[in-house]
Scaffold this active site. Structure first.
Site, PDB file in Angstrom:
ATOM      1  N   ASP A 248       0.864  -1.318  -0.112  1.00  0.00           N
ATOM      2  CA  ASP A 248      -0.072   0.024   0.170  1.00  0.00           C
ATOM      3  C   ASP A 248       1.221   1.197  -0.134  1.00  0.00           C
ATOM      4  O   ASP A 248       1.907   1.245   0.819  1.00  0.00           O
ATOM      5  CB  ASP A 248      -1.035  -0.127   1.210  1.00  0.00           C
ATOM      6  CG  ASP A 248      -2.304   1.160   1.030  1.00  0.00           C
ATOM      7  OD1 ASP A 248      -2.969   0.750   0.503  1.00  0.00           O
ATOM      8  OD2 ASP A 248      -1.724   2.162   1.399  1.00  0.00           O
ATOM      9  N   ILE A 249       0.723   2.235  -0.909  1.00  0.00           N
ATOM     10  CA  ILE A 249       1.258   3.393  -1.172  1.00  0.00           C
ATOM     11  C   ILE A 249       1.156   4.377   0.456  1.00  0.00           C
ATOM     12  O   ILE A 249      -0.236   4.343   0.601  1.00  0.00           O
ATOM     13  CB  ILE A 249       1.051   4.092  -2.178  1.00  0.00           C
ATOM     14  CG1 ILE A 249       1.510   3.259  -3.497  1.00  0.00           C
ATOM     15  CG2 ILE A 249       1.868   5.491  -2.212  1.00  0.00           C
ATOM     16  CD1 ILE A 249       0.968   4.184  -4.845  1.00  0.00           C
ATOM     17  N   ASN A 256      -2.533  12.740  -4.217  1.00  0.00           N
ATOM     18  CA  ASN A 256      -3.589  13.210  -5.043  1.00  0.00           C
ATOM     19  C   ASN A 256      -4.364  14.581  -4.775  1.00  0.00           C
ATOM     20  O   ASN A 256      -4.460  15.418  -5.580  1.00  0.00           O
ATOM     21  CB  ASN A 256      -4.837  12.377  -4.877  1.00  0.00           C
ATOM     22  CG  ASN A 256      -4.963  11.032  -5.794  1.00  0.00           C
ATOM     23  OD1 ASN A 256      -4.208  11.151  -6.859  1.00  0.00           O
ATOM     24  ND2 ASN A 256      -5.457   9.930  -5.592  1.00  0.00           N
ATOM     25  N   GLU A 291      -4.699   2.378  -4.167  1.00  0.00           N
ATOM     26  CA  GLU A 291      -3.380   2.269  -4.360  1.00  0.00           C
ATOM     27  C   GLU A 291      -2.750   1.064  -3.566  1.00  0.00           C
ATOM     28  O   GLU A 291      -1.484   0.975  -3.376  1.00  0.00           O
ATOM     29  CB  GLU A 291      -2.694   3.474  -3.252  1.00  0.00           C
ATOM     30  CG  GLU A 291      -3.339   3.409  -1.751  1.00  0.00           C
ATOM     31  CD  GLU A 291      -4.725   3.951  -1.439  1.00  0.00           C
ATOM     32  OE1 GLU A 291      -4.796   4.463  -0.398  1.00  0.00           O
ATOM     33  OE2 GLU A 291      -5.429   4.038  -2.297  1.00  0.00           O
TER      34      GLU A 291
END
Length: 373
Positions: A248-249, A256, A291
């Protein structure tokens, strides 16, 4: 006499029309069945089993055509050579030989055994041999098909001329009717096979597209579900290790919000590249949504899986991600690792363990690898 000749002509033409209808219908059904089984109709790269099945189907079509043939002792007239030509044109030698053999056995056992039947059966093998010789030339597939069918029609025309006693019927009824029927059937069947092969290609493309994430080119969530279930089943069946990474980012929403969604999409696409460069060819890399990414590691023990996860984390941390305006940013990822333990563990449990490990990585400060096994 003229009335009998007209009657014979109508019977001859109607029988050939029935032959055409049977052959086209059977080719359509056989091709559709192949597509349903995820096989390309008349594929030159088909497995041995598929070649045998194709040969059996083509031979069966030839037998069915003989059942509805035109009886003109000592010969029977039908379009049985066309399935053989088509199989030799698009298929493998094994398929064509099986088809010709089935037709030959039926012709010699169910009808009279004489000189005419011997030459008729030999003709099938001569025609398919001629077709395969043409395939070794530089001619196009269309040219090969036309020459092969022409050769077959000429051979059978000569065969009929030699064995039909009444040459007036031969020239007035048999020749024009047989040539029209043969060429019509061959062209219609050829176009039908091309259509079925294009349908298969389109179907395969749609199926592939449905399993690929459009942004990263990786497997999507649907494909992940399919692969992870199959991988768990195989690992338990063969008693092999299987590891799963969930990635996971970190703070992706911030990316964003700060740089915009196009920038976020660029980051996701480049992360997919990093994963593809870091993992093995046998690993299945997926974008599971948003993500979150995953890597399925078949035959990978816990230590190796942990090293792979750390290698991914480090590669992402050191990578400069280029945004649409050519500016660069750095990101980090958190990784959860789980290992399939024993035959009693389910796919859901394996995924949950990786998800729990990922949760701990997030709670422990992010940009790290956590293991749950």
């Amino acid at each position: 006499m003229r009335k009998e000749g007209r009657k014979l002509g109508l019977t001859f033409l109607s029988s050939l029309f029935v032959n055409m209808s049977i052959m086209i219908s059977m080719i359509f059904l056989a091709g559709s069945a192949a597509i349903v089984r995820r096989h390309k109709p008349f594929d030159v790269h088909a497995s041995k089993l598929s070649q045998v099945i194709t040969g059996g189907v083509a031979g069966g079509i030839g037998v069915l055509l003989m059942v509805y043939s035109v009886q003109m002792p000592p010969i029977i007239i039908d379009l049985r050579q066309i399935p053989v030509v088509l199989t030799a044109l698009w298929g493998r030698p094994l398929s064509a030989i099986i088809a010709a053999s089935i037709i030959t056995i039926y012709r010699l056992t169910m009808y009279s055994f004489n000189e005419a039947s011997i030459w008729a059966c030999a003709g099938l093998f001569i025609i398919l041999t001629f077709t395969f010789l043409l395939r070794k030339t530089k001619l196009s597939m269309l040219q090969i098909g036309l020459f092969a069918n022409l050769f077959g029609v000429l051979y059978i025309s000569a065969h009929m001329y030699y064995f039909v006693a009444d040459h007036s019927i031969y020239w007035s009824v048999i020749m024009p009717g047989y040539w029209i029927a043969s060429w019509s059937a061959f062209l219609i069947a050829g176009v039908l096979i091309l259509f079925l092969r294009r349908v298969y290609t389109s179907f395969s493309h749609l199926e592939e597209t449905a399993s690929i994430d459009f942004l990263t080119g990786l497997h999507n969530a649907r494909s992940f579900d399919k692969v992870i279930n199959a991988s768990v089943h195989k690992a338990q069946e063969q008693n092999e290790p299987l590891a799963l990474l969930l990635i996971d980012i970190d703070f992706f929403k911030r990316t964003n919000d700060t740089y915009g969604h196009p920038a976020g999409d660029a980051v996701l696409a480049q992360l997919g590249q990093v994963l593809a460069e870091t993992c093995r060819a046998v690993d299945t890399i997926s974008r599971n949504g948003g993500e979150e990414f995953s890597v399925i590691l078949p035959g990978c023990a816990l230590e190796d899986a942990t090293q792979t996860a750390e290698r991914i984390r480090k590669a992402v941390e050191e990578r400069a991600f280029v945004l649409p305006d050519n500016s660069q940013i750095n990101i980090t990822v958190s990784v959860g690792v789980s290992l399939l333990a024993g035959t009693g563990m389910t796919t859901e449990q394996l995924i949950k363990q990786a998800d729990d490990a990922l949760y701990h990585a997030k709670k422990s400060g992010r940009n790290q690898v956590q293991v749950m096994a």
